[in-house]
Design a protein around this motif. Structure first.
Motif, PDB file in Angstrom:
ATOM      1  N   TYR A  25       0.812  -1.222   0.000  1.00 55.85           N
ATOM      2  CA  TYR A  25       0.000   0.000   0.000  1.00 55.85           C
ATOM      3  C   TYR A  25       0.848   1.278   0.000  1.00 55.85           C
ATOM      4  N   MET A  28       2.290   2.034  -3.744  1.00 54.46           N
ATOM      5  CA  MET A  28       1.511   1.813  -4.964  1.00 54.46           C
ATOM      6  C   MET A  28       1.490   3.044  -5.849  1.00 54.46           C
ATOM      7  N   ASN A  29       1.226   4.200  -5.246  1.00 52.91           N
ATOM      8  CA  ASN A  29       1.135   5.412  -6.047  1.00 52.91           C
ATOM      9  C   ASN A  29       2.477   5.755  -6.679  1.00 52.91           C
TER      10      ASN A  29
ATOM     11  N   TYR B  25      -4.795   3.855   4.605  1.00 50.31           N
ATOM     12  CA  TYR B  25      -4.260   3.761   3.241  1.00 50.31           C
ATOM     13  C   TYR B  25      -3.910   5.125   2.650  1.00 50.31           C
ATOM     14  N   VAL B  26      -4.684   6.137   3.013  1.00 48.61           N
ATOM     15  CA  VAL B  26      -4.553   7.450   2.378  1.00 48.61           C
ATOM     16  C   VAL B  26      -3.180   8.065   2.654  1.00 48.61           C
ATOM     17  N   THR B 192      -3.693  16.339   2.840  1.00 51.37           N
ATOM     18  CA  THR B 192      -4.160  15.156   3.553  1.00 51.37           C
ATOM     19  C   THR B 192      -2.981  14.470   4.239  1.00 51.37           C
TER      20      THR B 192
ATOM     21  N   TYR C  25      -6.529   1.903  -3.847  1.00 50.51           N
ATOM     22  CA  TYR C  25      -5.368   2.215  -3.007  1.00 50.51           C
ATOM     23  C   TYR C  25      -4.376   3.154  -3.692  1.00 50.51           C
ATOM     24  N   VAL C  26      -4.253   3.003  -5.009  1.00 49.83           N
ATOM     25  CA  VAL C  26      -3.210   3.734  -5.746  1.00 49.83           C
ATOM     26  C   VAL C  26      -3.424   5.237  -5.667  1.00 49.83           C
ATOM     27  N   VAL C  27      -4.685   5.650  -5.733  1.00 48.78           N
ATOM     28  CA  VAL C  27      -4.979   7.068  -5.904  1.00 48.78           C
ATOM     29  C   VAL C  27      -5.554   7.752  -4.676  1.00 48.78           C
ATOM     30  N   MET C  28      -5.728   7.007  -3.582  1.00 51.47           N
ATOM     31  CA  MET C  28      -6.410   7.585  -2.419  1.00 51.47           C
ATOM     32  C   MET C  28      -5.770   8.890  -1.976  1.00 51.47           C
ATOM     33  N   ASN C  29      -4.453   8.892  -1.865  1.00 49.54           N
ATOM     34  CA  ASN C  29      -3.779  10.092  -1.387  1.00 49.54           C
ATOM     35  C   ASN C  29      -3.954  11.243  -2.368  1.00 49.54           C
ATOM     36  N   TYR C  30      -3.752  10.947  -3.653  1.00 49.44           N
ATOM     37  CA  TYR C  30      -3.835  12.032  -4.640  1.00 49.44           C
ATOM     38  C   TYR C  30      -5.260  12.570  -4.764  1.00 49.44           C
TER      39      TYR C  30
END
Lengths: 263, 263, 263
Positions: A25, A28-29, B25-26, B192, C25-30
């Motif tokens: 996790y 991943m980005n 996860y964020v 965030t 999961y890949v994009v949650m932060n962005y």
């Protein structure tokens, strides 16, 4: 090696291989962005219902146990078995090998499930994986890549695969072949996911270069050269991680050949 | 406080403590990068098969319920129990407390499982956790940190822990001790994971400073000072989040002492 | 359209709607950072124990199947049913539609569970979702948005929803209404999560603009204009993704009206 470097990077950009990642996790980005920046096409998928189909349409499979759990391990096995059946290259990143018994057990199971084309890790992880001791501090290395040369050879012999050890000097081993890559910058250890991205990019090169030993060396050189290029723009880890993605995108095969120190 | 600030940051860099995070996860990537930048060694691990072992080798445990689900809650409890048994400090971040009944129930269970050294949240979360009402809008605060002073005291009494409330002025409470940190910048609320990183960094300082009240204050000052330093470089949230990581990396103990406004 | 653009962006900033995301999961932060930057309030929550309550307090629900698995699909259905019951707008992002049978099956189930206000995807995904063939390469598009016009119309008819197709020219369709947005930059395809952020931001606009067709057009224009503004600052994908967040934050309604090319 110069011809290989040039061929591999140009082929990667021409083919834009789909790289199937079952990874952790945390990264991943960043791994997806690194793959896109260098010219590949990333997909992350871990559902047991679809990993085999995804592995089937991808050019390479990258397995990374950074934040493993039982359902993900099951998916990793399914995907690895499928990739092996179809002759697709697998890259295994044994994140945190040696840190817990669970990681060691899972790694043994994965290695039994299907032979990876490349195992890529830091020295502590490679030492732990080879059962030659070595202290892992969570997911960071406490050993030098050179000290893991015997462990890398042992692993390569046992599993018939390439072993790529990241460090101040990257060491890539396959049976009696050894390659050293003297690129990179220490600041890379201050950005999470650099090692994981190295594995993802090794997967992308394996998809276009059938000789996994050469693919692993090109991947290590690409990472290292871009680390140097990034450091020429940014000397602290936040801006460095961004400059690194820019460098992957802007890297030409001429620049790669010029700066790579592979022997 | 100046001696503490200097000691804590230097100790963190000297020890580079392993911080075990079971977080959402964020923010996993950003928290890991923040920990690396400030000088700690992050590990994210949530499998029930390994959390106890990981908690055992770490210097601190950070629990964050931002994207909780049943299997993760189970892992959090196992890790907390182990950390408590071994006397390792636990930081609990009650993300979104008050937003749903599930979060409230889980938080009550976690607090019963093992006493955290520090609870760190925004004012809405601290008010909700203390059962003193307060409206939580998802995971963002709708109350000021000062308005939650009574709630922080009540929580500190009930669980014998430090309560650190982030806001325009950070308030850190332990029984009859209160500390105010007047650093930071409003732009931090537009990125965030800033609060989550504050909790992760509080964990890192708890690993090197046995007085959790002091560790929490140093963490709040470090976050706030780096927020100000970042804003001097970047005034929009994308570049600000990157400048913030750079600031954590470049922060010296002299700079921290010079800019910290702790009373 | 200018009045709409101005109204929607101002309303978004005034209301700061809570957007509930069940995403990958890949994009949650962005995505969370993109929502914060534009002025909304993101929350990510996927536990079956709380998704209904979270959907209930949110202004919009965004469902994205990028890294789907069975427990997440169950949560998506619960949240969608609740949002539909309460008349809250749902945005569905069919990431990787057509790539695997599992994705197709799940999408059919989700569409049966509750009608989304907006389906937003790339051309390959929209073609696959409409059952009109089209080749999906993992999660990247291999078709042009214009080529998917018939598919978009068919989907809109069948599910009574807006269909927004991202591409060099974005196409937004609802029954006999069609809108084209000629903004954006090709570099947006080199950053992971740009499409997913487009869906998240469509959700934010749906929360403040009851006409989902207009909301989807404003969202597409906002994304495209910010892509152009970002490219004026950064020409490689690492720095571009950061400049894009800055642009979302700095965007004024005047600038949006000035640069938007919607017809």
């Amino acid at each position: 090696m110069n011809t290989t470097l040039e061929h591999d990077l140009n082929a990667l950009r021409a083919v834009a291989p789909l790289v199937h990642n079952i990874t952790n996790y945390v990264v991943m980005n960043y791994s997806a962005n690194a793959l896109l920046a260098v010219g590949a096409s990333p997909v992350m998928a871990h559902a047991i219902e679809e990993v085999e189909e995804m592995a089937g349409i991808a050019g390479a499979l990258v397995i990374n146990i950074g934040t493993l759990s039982a359902p993900w391990v099951q998916a990793m096995k399914l995907a690895m078995k499928k990739a092996a059946d179809l002759g697709k290259p697998i890259v295994l990143d044994p994140v945190g090998a040696g840190a817990t018994h669970y990681r060691n057990t899972v790694l043994a199971e994965l290695l039994e499930t299907a032979p990876p084309a490349v195992i890529r890790g830091n020295a502590s992880e490679i030492l732990a994986l080879a059962g030659l001791g070595g202290q892992t501090k969570g997911v960071d290395s406490t050993a030098s890549s050179m000290s893991s040369l015997d462990a890398a050879h042992a692993l390569s012999e046992r599993f018939g695969c390439v072993v790529s050890v990241s460090g101040a000097i990257d060491v890539i081993v396959q049976k009696d072949r050894v390659s050293y890559v003297e690129n990179g910058h220490p600041l890379m250890t201050k950005v999470t996911g650099m090692g994981c991205s190295a594995s993802a990019i090794a997967g992308a090169f394996c998809a276009v270069q059938p000789d996994s030993f050469l693919a692993a060396a090109t991947a290590a050189a690409t990472m290292g050269v871009c680390g140097q290029l990034a450091f020429s723009k940014a000397t602290a880890p936040g801006s460095f991680q961004i400059a690194f993605l820019d460098a992957l995108f802007e890297l030409t095969s001429e620049k790669l050949v010029e700066l790579a120190r592979v022997r």
